[in-house]
Design a protein around this motif. Structure first.
Motif, PDB file in Angstrom:
ATOM      1  N   GLY A 194       0.828  -1.194   0.000  1.00 47.71           N
ATOM      2  CA  GLY A 194       0.000   0.000   0.000  1.00 47.71           C
ATOM      3  C   GLY A 194       0.873   1.259   0.000  1.00 47.71           C
ATOM      4  N   LYS A 195       0.246   2.430   0.203  1.00 46.85           N
ATOM      5  CA  LYS A 195       0.993   3.683   0.195  1.00 46.85           C
ATOM      6  C   LYS A 195       1.962   3.775   1.371  1.00 46.85           C
ATOM      7  CE  LYS A 195      -2.546   6.386  -2.220  1.00 46.85           C
ATOM      8  NZ  LYS A 195      -3.451   7.566  -2.175  1.00 46.85           N
ATOM      9  N   ASP A 196       1.572   3.155   2.489  1.00 44.19           N
ATOM     10  CA  ASP A 196       2.463   3.145   3.651  1.00 44.19           C
ATOM     11  C   ASP A 196       2.305   1.816   4.377  1.00 44.19           C
ATOM     12  OD1 ASP A 196       0.138   3.307   5.248  1.00 44.19           O
ATOM     13  OD2 ASP A 196       0.183   5.491   5.163  1.00 44.19           O
ATOM     14  N   GLU A 197       2.964   1.694   5.507  1.00 44.49           N
ATOM     15  CA  GLU A 197       3.005   0.419   6.235  1.00 44.49           C
ATOM     16  C   GLU A 197       1.664   0.042   6.869  1.00 44.49           C
ATOM     17  OE1 GLU A 197       3.813   3.639   9.169  1.00 44.49           O
ATOM     18  OE2 GLU A 197       4.495   3.151   7.128  1.00 44.49           O
ATOM     19  N   ALA A 198       0.704   0.943   6.898  1.00 44.95           N
ATOM     20  CA  ALA A 198      -0.575   0.631   7.535  1.00 44.95           C
ATOM     21  C   ALA A 198      -1.454  -0.282   6.666  1.00 44.95           C
ATOM     22  CB  ALA A 198      -1.321   1.918   7.850  1.00 44.95           C
ATOM     23  N   ALA A 199      -1.183  -0.313   5.368  1.00 48.66           N
ATOM     24  CA  ALA A 199      -2.022  -1.084   4.446  1.00 48.66           C
ATOM     25  C   ALA A 199      -1.617  -2.566   4.437  1.00 48.66           C
ATOM     26  CB  ALA A 199      -1.920  -0.503   3.044  1.00 48.66           C
ATOM     27  N   THR A 200      -2.605  -3.418   4.261  1.00 50.55           N
ATOM     28  CA  THR A 200      -2.362  -4.863   4.141  1.00 50.55           C
ATOM     29  C   THR A 200      -1.731  -5.160   2.787  1.00 50.55           C
ATOM     30  OG1 THR A 200      -4.285  -5.329   5.525  1.00 50.55           O
ATOM     31  CG2 THR A 200      -3.445  -7.147   4.183  1.00 50.55           C
ATOM     32  N   ILE A 201      -0.803  -6.077   2.754  1.00 55.27           N
ATOM     33  CA  ILE A 201      -0.135  -6.418   1.499  1.00 55.27           C
ATOM     34  C   ILE A 201      -0.790  -7.674   0.892  1.00 55.27           C
ATOM     35  CG2 ILE A 201       2.027  -5.439   2.310  1.00 55.27           C
ATOM     36  CD1 ILE A 201       3.098  -8.297   2.636  1.00 55.27           C
ATOM     37  N   SER A 202      -0.526  -7.906  -0.373  1.00 57.11           N
ATOM     38  CA  SER A 202      -1.029  -9.093  -1.078  1.00 57.11           C
ATOM     39  C   SER A 202      -0.009  -9.510  -2.132  1.00 57.11           C
ATOM     40  CB  SER A 202      -2.387  -8.800  -1.730  1.00 57.11           C
ATOM     41  OG  SER A 202      -2.271  -7.709  -2.627  1.00 57.11           O
ATOM     42  N   SER A 203      -0.210 -10.699  -2.699  1.00 52.50           N
ATOM     43  CA  SER A 203       0.701 -11.167  -3.748  1.00 52.50           C
ATOM     44  C   SER A 203      -0.013 -11.108  -5.098  1.00 52.50           C
ATOM     45  CB  SER A 203       1.158 -12.604  -3.473  1.00 52.50           C
ATOM     46  OG  SER A 203       0.081 -13.504  -3.579  1.00 52.50           O
ATOM     47  N   LYS A 204       0.781 -11.128  -6.166  1.00 52.72           N
ATOM     48  CA  LYS A 204       0.235 -11.081  -7.514  1.00 52.72           C
ATOM     49  C   LYS A 204       0.131 -12.504  -8.097  1.00 52.72           C
ATOM     50  CE  LYS A 204       2.346  -6.625  -8.776  1.00 52.72           C
ATOM     51  NZ  LYS A 204       3.305  -5.983  -9.714  1.00 52.72           N
ATOM     52  N   THR A 205      -1.019 -12.788  -8.716  1.00 51.72           N
ATOM     53  CA  THR A 205      -1.175 -13.995  -9.521  1.00 51.72           C
ATOM     54  C   THR A 205      -1.490 -13.541 -10.932  1.00 51.72           C
ATOM     55  OG1 THR A 205      -2.027 -15.279  -7.652  1.00 51.72           O
ATOM     56  CG2 THR A 205      -2.450 -16.143  -9.860  1.00 51.72           C
ATOM     57  N   TYR A 206      -0.575 -13.826 -11.857  1.00 56.36           N
ATOM     58  CA  TYR A 206      -0.749 -13.384 -13.241  1.00 56.36           C
ATOM     59  C   TYR A 206      -1.685 -14.336 -13.992  1.00 56.36           C
ATOM     60  CZ  TYR A 206       3.092 -10.063 -12.686  1.00 56.36           C
ATOM     61  OH  TYR A 206       3.886  -9.022 -12.281  1.00 56.36           O
ATOM     62  N   LEU A 207      -2.512 -13.758 -14.861  1.00 61.14           N
ATOM     63  CA  LEU A 207      -3.460 -14.566 -15.626  1.00 61.14           C
ATOM     64  C   LEU A 207      -2.748 -15.545 -16.554  1.00 61.14           C
ATOM     65  CD1 LEU A 207      -6.312 -15.279 -16.485  1.00 61.14           C
ATOM     66  CD2 LEU A 207      -6.318 -13.303 -18.021  1.00 61.14           C
ATOM     67  N   ASN A 208      -1.629 -15.136 -17.133  1.00 59.47           N
ATOM     68  CA  ASN A 208      -0.936 -16.036 -18.070  1.00 59.47           C
ATOM     69  C   ASN A 208      -0.302 -17.238 -17.385  1.00 59.47           C
ATOM     70  OD1 ASN A 208       1.278 -14.909 -16.810  1.00 59.47           O
ATOM     71  ND2 ASN A 208       2.089 -13.902 -18.651  1.00 59.47           N
ATOM     72  N   GLU A 209      -0.375 -17.278 -16.058  1.00 50.59           N
ATOM     73  CA  GLU A 209       0.139 -18.435 -15.320  1.00 50.59           C
ATOM     74  C   GLU A 209      -0.960 -19.453 -15.008  1.00 50.59           C
ATOM     75  OE1 GLU A 209       3.657 -16.167 -12.756  1.00 50.59           O
ATOM     76  OE2 GLU A 209       1.634 -16.360 -11.916  1.00 50.59           O
ATOM     77  N   VAL A 210      -2.196 -19.064 -15.239  1.00 55.24           N
ATOM     78  CA  VAL A 210      -3.321 -19.938 -14.880  1.00 55.24           C
ATOM     79  C   VAL A 210      -4.304 -20.027 -16.048  1.00 55.24           C
ATOM     80  CG1 VAL A 210      -3.178 -19.685 -12.380  1.00 55.24           C
ATOM     81  CG2 VAL A 210      -4.384 -17.960 -13.707  1.00 55.24           C
ATOM     82  N   GLU A 211      -3.784 -20.244 -17.237  1.00 51.95           N
ATOM     83  CA  GLU A 211      -4.649 -20.342 -18.413  1.00 51.95           C
ATOM     84  C   GLU A 211      -5.613 -21.518 -18.299  1.00 51.95           C
ATOM     85  OE1 GLU A 211      -4.339 -21.189 -23.244  1.00 51.95           O
ATOM     86  OE2 GLU A 211      -2.529 -20.885 -22.039  1.00 51.95           O
ATOM     87  N   GLN A 212      -5.144 -22.633 -17.735  1.00 56.16           N
ATOM     88  CA  GLN A 212      -5.951 -23.845 -17.645  1.00 56.16           C
ATOM     89  C   GLN A 212      -6.741 -23.902 -16.337  1.00 56.16           C
ATOM     90  OE1 GLN A 212      -6.047 -26.439 -20.102  1.00 56.16           O
ATOM     91  NE2 GLN A 212      -5.021 -24.886 -21.347  1.00 56.16           N
ATOM     92  N   GLN A 213      -7.839 -24.648 -16.373  1.00 58.28           N
ATOM     93  CA  GLN A 213      -8.637 -24.891 -15.177  1.00 58.28           C
ATOM     94  C   GLN A 213      -9.155 -26.324 -15.229  1.00 58.28           C
ATOM     95  OE1 GLN A 213     -11.966 -22.222 -15.392  1.00 58.28           O
ATOM     96  NE2 GLN A 213     -12.919 -23.278 -17.095  1.00 58.28           N
ATOM     97  N   ALA A 214      -9.596 -26.837 -14.085  1.00 56.43           N
ATOM     98  CA  ALA A 214     -10.225 -28.155 -14.079  1.00 56.43           C
ATOM     99  C   ALA A 214     -11.424 -28.137 -15.015  1.00 56.43           C
ATOM    100  CB  ALA A 214     -10.663 -28.516 -12.658  1.00 56.43           C
ATOM    101  N   ILE A 215     -11.539 -29.162 -15.826  1.00 57.93           N
ATOM    102  CA  ILE A 215     -12.592 -29.176 -16.847  1.00 57.93           C
ATOM    103  C   ILE A 215     -13.967 -29.144 -16.184  1.00 57.93           C
ATOM    104  CG2 ILE A 215     -12.774 -31.694 -17.048  1.00 57.93           C
ATOM    105  CD1 ILE A 215     -12.826 -31.196 -20.148  1.00 57.93           C
ATOM    106  N   ARG A 216     -14.854 -28.352 -16.723  1.00 59.55           N
ATOM    107  CA  ARG A 216     -16.161 -28.128 -16.103  1.00 59.55           C
ATOM    108  C   ARG A 216     -17.130 -29.258 -16.483  1.00 59.55           C
ATOM    109  NH1 ARG A 216     -13.231 -25.291 -13.248  1.00 59.55           N
ATOM    110  NH2 ARG A 216     -13.628 -23.078 -12.930  1.00 59.55           N
ATOM    111  N   PRO A 217     -17.917 -29.768 -15.507  1.00 60.41           N
ATOM    112  CA  PRO A 217     -18.822 -30.896 -15.776  1.00 60.41           C
ATOM    113  C   PRO A 217     -20.178 -30.481 -16.338  1.00 60.41           C
ATOM    114  CG  PRO A 217     -18.878 -30.373 -13.457  1.00 60.41           C
ATOM    115  CD  PRO A 217     -17.885 -29.425 -14.079  1.00 60.41           C
ATOM    116  N   ALA A 218     -20.367 -29.193 -16.622  1.00 65.33           N
ATOM    117  CA  ALA A 218     -21.619 -28.721 -17.213  1.00 65.33           C
ATOM    118  C   ALA A 218     -21.274 -27.632 -18.224  1.00 65.33           C
ATOM    119  CB  ALA A 218     -22.567 -28.187 -16.147  1.00 65.33           C
ATOM    120  N   PHE A 219     -21.948 -27.667 -19.376  1.00 62.49           N
ATOM    121  CA  PHE A 219     -21.666 -26.648 -20.393  1.00 62.49           C
ATOM    122  C   PHE A 219     -22.878 -26.493 -21.299  1.00 62.49           C
ATOM    123  CE2 PHE A 219     -20.343 -30.692 -22.155  1.00 62.49           C
ATOM    124  CZ  PHE A 219     -20.774 -30.645 -23.476  1.00 62.49           C
ATOM    125  N   PHE A 220     -22.912 -25.375 -22.006  1.00 63.36           N
ATOM    126  CA  PHE A 220     -23.983 -25.095 -22.971  1.00 63.36           C
ATOM    127  C   PHE A 220     -23.390 -25.125 -24.373  1.00 63.36           C
ATOM    128  CE2 PHE A 220     -26.173 -22.089 -25.755  1.00 63.36           C
ATOM    129  CZ  PHE A 220     -27.475 -22.562 -25.676  1.00 63.36           C
TER     130      PHE A 220
END
Length: 659
Positions: A378-404
């Motif tokens: 964040g802007k200063d130490e008071a803000a909670t931090i988080s990590s980045k997950t890039y979309l190009n690292e998770v292109e695949q997903q478990a195949i979905r059991p329902a579809f149209f």
């Protein structure tokens, strides 16, 4: 060395089952005599019951099971041997000499039996879309009335019922029973063809979904059930209760525990992934590589509600790399002392708030992620931090059991390809390709079987997929020679049967796929070897096929039907020996005799009417693993014995047979 006889009929699966019981309980195996008085192995069921005394359920005692009239007869039909063969038809084939794909026309019960030796445990995926049991459709009518010996005795005759379709109406009184019997025998045979890590996918609608699942539980074991996939097509707005339009795919493993042990996971690209990545790239370019401006433009695009997988909308920021990402928590789910340490804000140098259980990462891992700019402060130490997950690292997903998926698209595509309306409900090539890809992604050299081939959509999907990922998947299709209606557009166009339509579809689809592949087309196999299920090549001499297995070869002179070619004989030999029907074959002249060589000489066959010593010596000098002759080609017993002697001296490792 003796020249043994090939049996020239499908394997006796009852005998194979007796052998399996003998491996587990050798003490229950005894000897008996068959109808002809021959000594044969048999199971003493009293002893077997004793071995299984804690588990056998007998008599009227209640038990959980699926039962129906005709079930035992269907099991018998699956095990009974048949004296039939697969006859190659070059003029219907594409790239006959080089292709690894097979198209078989005929009753799939017969075809599955004939494939038992050559493809036992070799098929990775079976996809079937059997006839739906609506009460108006048709089912295969199998003849369950005769014994195995009776079946073999009249093997040269066309079955009165084996190759027909009959209406399965409620008036028949066996609305579900006929359909279940038809499926049971075929599924039992199909299971044996699967590899240990193989998978079966069966498409079905509401009418038999429950029964088919119970049936598959029996054949495969309930523990090997993997999924019931729901396919939502276009529903009907005027339906009374629900819009309907549902189909299902029941998926079973040959051995689920093996899939788990091998950490098999089926994945698919996230729907809309490419669309999101393209939008992010456009925002990055339009912002002139300003992360804040790019994020603003990207979020504005998200507000248009693009049609994507729901979770993709979480990737709504773009950082200095130009990649979309989402923020992920960095707190540990469980308290661990080694995960509790100070993390300093990069600008103020003061500690940021530490989660109650500590960090998700170790001290070293956290330092590395900060160095890689994978931690968002964040802007200063008071803000909670988080990590980045890039979309190009998770292109695949478990195949979905329902579809149209709209089914009309598949019909339109097939009609356009063939130039005529030839099939009412073809399978969707895109849907098939998705599931074939998911199941075979780790093995692109595998065999895929469809024994209710219909218009050939499964093979079309395999060709498309091989073109897309440079795979070498092979297909085996089996389709009944079901006649088309006289008034149908396809019949007027010259197609006689549904199998004719399927073969033409494969020819056109193959040419289309190859043209689209361009420079990569040379490595694509878009051909197929066409076969017809036919009566045995052996002539009817008032003897069963088993009777022709006697040592005295001269007694069977003239046992081959006069209208059969040497290629007919060759492929029946391949079936009998359990060899791959797709092995490359060549024809050559040896001492003025026509000789067929399979797999670069692994098997050499000469079915000439006159086999002389020069031919035998020339074949033996090539040291084939196997050699086969027509027994009537030997002039007399002395010539046969001399041939045996030649192989004994020149190539003793060769297995020599005769038909």
């Amino acid at each position: 060395m003796t020249v043994d006889k090939l049996k020239m009929h499908s394997p006796d699966l009852t005998a194979r089952n007796v052998e399996r019981i003998a491996e587990l309980f050798p003490q229950v195996i005894t000897e008996s005599r068959d109808a002809e008085g021959n000594v044969t192995l048999a199971v003493d069921f009293d002893l077997l019951r004793q071995e299984l005394s804690d588990h056998v359920v007998e008599g009227p005692q209640e038990r959980y099971q699926l039962d129906w009239p005709g079930k035992r007869a269907a099991a018998f039909a699956a095990n009974a041997a048949i004296a039939k063969t697969l006859r190659p038809v070059r003029e219907e084939s594409v790239d006959f000499d080089t292709t690894k794909n097979l198209f078989i026309e005929g009753d799939n019960l017969d075809a599955l039996k004939l494939l038992q030796e050559s493809y036992l445990g070799k098929v990775k995926l079976i996809y079937i879309d059997p006839p739906y049991n609506t009460g108006n459709d048709f089912v295969y009518e199998d003849d369950f009335a005769e014994s195995s010996a009776d079946y073999l005795a009249r093997s040269g005759q066309k079955s009165e019922a084996g190759d027909r379709l009959v209406a399965n109406t409620e008036a028949n009184g066996r609305f579900h029973s006929d359909w279940l019997s038809m499926m049971y025998s075929r599924l039992k045979l199909a299971r044996g063809l699967l590899t240990d890590d193989g998978v079966l996918v069966a498409a079905i609608d509401d009418h038999e979904h429950a029964n088919l699942r119970s049936l598959l539980d029996q054949v495969f074991g309930a523990e090997n059930f993997l999924a019931s996939v729901v396919w939502q097509g276009v529903g009907k707005n005027d339906a009374r209760f629900t819009a309907g339009g549902l189909d299902y795919m029941l998926i079973y493993a040959r051995n689920q525990s093996l899939l788990v042990a091998n950490d098999v996971r089926w994945t698919e690209p996230k729907r809309g992934y490419d669309l999101v990545m393209n939008a992010a790239a456009a925002a990055w370019d339009k912002s002139r590589h300003d992360p804040a401006r790019a994020t603003s433009l990207f979020r504005e695009w998200w507000r248009t509600k693009p049609d994507t997988e729901k979770g993709l909308s979480m990737y709504s920021e773009i950082d200095e790399t130009g990649q979309p990402f989402r923020r992920s928590p960095v707190s540990s789910p469980n308290p661990r002392e080694n995960l509790m340490f100070e993390v300093l804000h990069p600008l103020t140098g003061k500690p940021v708030p530490m989660p109650p259980n500590g960090w998700r990462y170790s001290r070293d891992s956290m330092a590395e992620k900060i160095k890689q700019n994978r931690i968002v402060f964040g802007k200063d130490e008071a803000a909670t931090i988080s990590s980045k997950t890039y979309l190009n690292e998770v292109e695949q997903q478990a195949i979905r059991p329902a579809f149209f998926q709209v089914r009309a698209n598949a019909s339109d595509a097939l009609n356009k390809l063939l130039g005529v309306t030839a099939f009412d409900y073809p399978k969707d090539v895109g849907v098939l390709a998705k599931w074939i890809d998911a199941i075979t992604s780790s093995d692109k050299e595998t065999v895929i079987l469809d024994f209710f081939a219909g218009s050939g959509s499964t093979a079309h999907a395999v060709m498309n997929l091989n073109s897309a990922d440079q795979g070498n998947r092979r297909f085996i299709l089996i389709q009944l020679d079901e006649a088309l209606d006289d008034g149908s557009a396809a019949r007027k166009r010259g197609y006689g049967t549904l199998a004719d339509v399927a073969r033409e579809r494969l020819r056109r689809a193959g040419a289309q796929v190859k043209q689209a592949a361009g420079l990569l087309a040379s490595d694509l196999d878009v051909g197929f070897r066409s076969f017809h299920v036919g009566t045995t090549n052996m002539a009817d001499r008032l003897a069963t096929a088993d009777d022709l297995m006697q040592p005295a070869l001269s007694d069977a002179v003239g046992s081959v039907k006069p209208d059969r070619t040497d290629e007919d004989l060759l492929f029946q030999v391949l079936l009998d020996w359990g060899l791959d029907l797709a092995e490359p074959t060549t024809v050559e002249e040896v001492s003025s005799r026509r000789v067929l060589s399979v797999a670069d000489g692994a098997l050499i066959a000469c079915f000439a009417d006159e086999v002389n010593d020069a031919v035998v010596k020339a074949i033996a000098a090539r040291h084939p693993l196997r050699a086969v002759f027509k027994d009537s080609g030997f002039a007399n017993d002395a010539a046969r014995i001399n041939a045996e002697q030649i192989f004994r001296e020149v190539s003793p490792e060769t297995e020599v047979r005769a038909i």
